[in-house]
Scaffold this motif. Structure first.
Motif, PDB file in Angstrom:
ATOM      1  N   LYS A 126     -62.058  80.144 -65.335  1.00 35.24           N
ATOM      2  CA  LYS A 126     -61.380  79.810 -64.335  1.00 35.24           C
ATOM      3  C   LYS A 126     -60.343  78.764 -64.323  1.00 35.24           C
ATOM      4  O   LYS A 126     -59.156  78.818 -63.507  1.00 35.24           O
ATOM      5  N   ASP A 127     -60.289  78.126 -65.616  1.00 35.49           N
ATOM      6  CA  ASP A 127     -58.836  77.128 -65.782  1.00 35.49           C
ATOM      7  C   ASP A 127     -57.952  77.674 -66.307  1.00 35.49           C
ATOM      8  O   ASP A 127     -56.956  77.578 -66.431  1.00 35.49           O
ATOM      9  N   ARG A 128     -58.340  78.977 -67.001  1.00 32.91           N
ATOM     10  CA  ARG A 128     -57.149  79.796 -67.879  1.00 32.91           C
ATOM     11  C   ARG A 128     -56.752  80.752 -67.157  1.00 32.91           C
ATOM     12  O   ARG A 128     -55.699  81.355 -67.193  1.00 32.91           O
ATOM     13  N   ILE A 129     -57.414  81.295 -66.232  1.00 30.14           N
ATOM     14  CA  ILE A 129     -57.124  82.673 -65.473  1.00 30.14           C
ATOM     15  C   ILE A 129     -56.644  82.245 -64.012  1.00 30.14           C
ATOM     16  O   ILE A 129     -57.428  81.887 -63.149  1.00 30.14           O
ATOM     17  N   GLU A 176     -50.842  87.692 -64.860  1.00 30.44           N
ATOM     18  CA  GLU A 176     -50.230  87.641 -66.047  1.00 30.44           C
ATOM     19  C   GLU A 176     -51.138  87.135 -67.159  1.00 30.44           C
ATOM     20  O   GLU A 176     -51.343  87.487 -68.242  1.00 30.44           O
ATOM     21  N   ASP A 177     -51.950  86.073 -66.443  1.00 31.32           N
ATOM     22  CA  ASP A 177     -52.934  85.397 -67.278  1.00 31.32           C
ATOM     23  C   ASP A 177     -53.881  86.510 -67.708  1.00 31.32           C
ATOM     24  O   ASP A 177     -54.393  86.422 -69.012  1.00 31.32           O
ATOM     25  N   CYS A 178     -54.338  87.390 -66.906  1.00 33.04           N
ATOM     26  CA  CYS A 178     -55.407  88.492 -67.339  1.00 33.04           C
ATOM     27  C   CYS A 178     -54.902  89.163 -68.310  1.00 33.04           C
ATOM     28  O   CYS A 178     -55.581  89.365 -69.121  1.00 33.04           O
ATOM     29  N   PHE A 179     -53.593  89.430 -68.296  1.00 39.86           N
ATOM     30  CA  PHE A 179     -52.883  90.455 -69.470  1.00 39.86           C
ATOM     31  C   PHE A 179     -53.043  89.802 -70.868  1.00 39.86           C
ATOM     32  O   PHE A 179     -53.332  90.522 -71.464  1.00 39.86           O
ATOM     33  N   GLU A 180     -52.634  88.541 -70.727  1.00 38.73           N
ATOM     34  CA  GLU A 180     -52.864  87.555 -71.846  1.00 38.73           C
ATOM     35  C   GLU A 180     -54.184  87.305 -72.406  1.00 38.73           C
ATOM     36  O   GLU A 180     -54.431  87.714 -73.605  1.00 38.73           O
ATOM     37  N   GLU A 181     -55.081  87.129 -71.510  1.00 39.67           N
ATOM     38  CA  GLU A 181     -56.489  87.104 -71.899  1.00 39.67           C
ATOM     39  C   GLU A 181     -56.975  88.203 -72.661  1.00 39.67           C
ATOM     40  O   GLU A 181     -57.711  88.233 -73.553  1.00 39.67           O
ATOM     41  N   PRO A 225     -48.915  99.821 -66.689  1.00 44.15           N
ATOM     42  CA  PRO A 225     -48.136 100.825 -67.086  1.00 44.15           C
ATOM     43  C   PRO A 225     -47.332 101.705 -65.943  1.00 44.15           C
ATOM     44  O   PRO A 225     -47.791 101.434 -64.817  1.00 44.15           O
ATOM     45  N   GLU A 226     -46.589 102.380 -65.878  1.00 49.76           N
ATOM     46  CA  GLU A 226     -46.014 103.062 -64.717  1.00 49.76           C
ATOM     47  C   GLU A 226     -46.646 104.362 -64.370  1.00 49.76           C
ATOM     48  O   GLU A 226     -46.435 104.957 -63.295  1.00 49.76           O
ATOM     49  N   ILE A 239     -58.472  92.373 -64.570  1.00 51.87           N
ATOM     50  CA  ILE A 239     -58.870  91.364 -63.760  1.00 51.87           C
ATOM     51  C   ILE A 239     -60.163  91.044 -64.029  1.00 51.87           C
ATOM     52  O   ILE A 239     -60.719  89.721 -64.445  1.00 51.87           O
ATOM     53  N   THR A 240     -60.969  91.925 -63.879  1.00 52.22           N
ATOM     54  CA  THR A 240     -62.452  91.818 -64.030  1.00 52.22           C
ATOM     55  C   THR A 240     -62.961  91.838 -65.577  1.00 52.22           C
ATOM     56  O   THR A 240     -63.574  90.669 -65.978  1.00 52.22           O
TER      57      THR A 240
END
Length: 159
Positions: A40-43, A47-52, A59-60, A81-82
């Motif tokens: 929870k400190d990182r996410i 965008e944080d979720c994609f990086e994690e 995608p489109e 996210i999950t």
């Protein structure tokens, strides 16, 4: 010559590494450096979720009919996210011993009235909203997701 690695870069590398890579980093910097991370400190953002997760940004879905694209984008985002908050842990839909948690929302009938209500848990009952891909490993993470990512979950339920 000495090599210096910033802690944030070492933590990113550890999260993306396989078992052998994680073990190597733990040997170099100490296991306690990596164990004390709170997801929870990182996410805090999508965008944080994609990086994690290392997953590509939404995608489109160009091969999907136009009227379904927004829905598939919202499903993709909810899954990412999950996955990010669960830190790679996947839940087995058929394991009755491991509960699955999910955020619960309520609405007053208007878009402005959509709000996180609570988190819930199921052991062996699966509904459309509590399958293993959209379930969290703890009630705490389900509540966090419901509050922080309320807009993304609203999109999932309304697109």
């Amino acid at each position: 010559m000495s090599l210096k690695v910033e802690k944030t870069n070492a933590l990113k590398a550890w999260r993306k590494a396989d078992t052998k890579g994680r073990a190597l980093l733990e040997d170099l910097y100490g296991k306690d450096v990596f164990e004390k991370q709170d997801v929870k400190d990182r996410i805090k953002t999508l965008e944080d979720c994609f990086e994690e997760t290392g997953r590509p940004i939404t995608p489109e879905f160009n091969d999907v009919p136009d009227d379904l694209r927004e829905y598939f984008k919202s499903v993709y985002n909810a899954v990412i996210i999950t996955e990010a908050l669960n830190e790679r842990q996947t839940l087995d839909l058929y394991n009755r011993e491991k509960p699955r948690h999910y955020p619960y929302f309520e609405t007053n009938g208007s878009p402005a009235g959509f709000a996180f209500y609570d988190s819930d848990c199921d052991h062996d009952y699966a509904s459309a909203g509590s399958g293993s891909r959209l379930s969290f490993i703890s009630g705490d993470l389900a509540a966090y997701a419901g509050k922080i990512f309320k807009d993304q979950f609203r999109d999932l339920l309304t697109k």
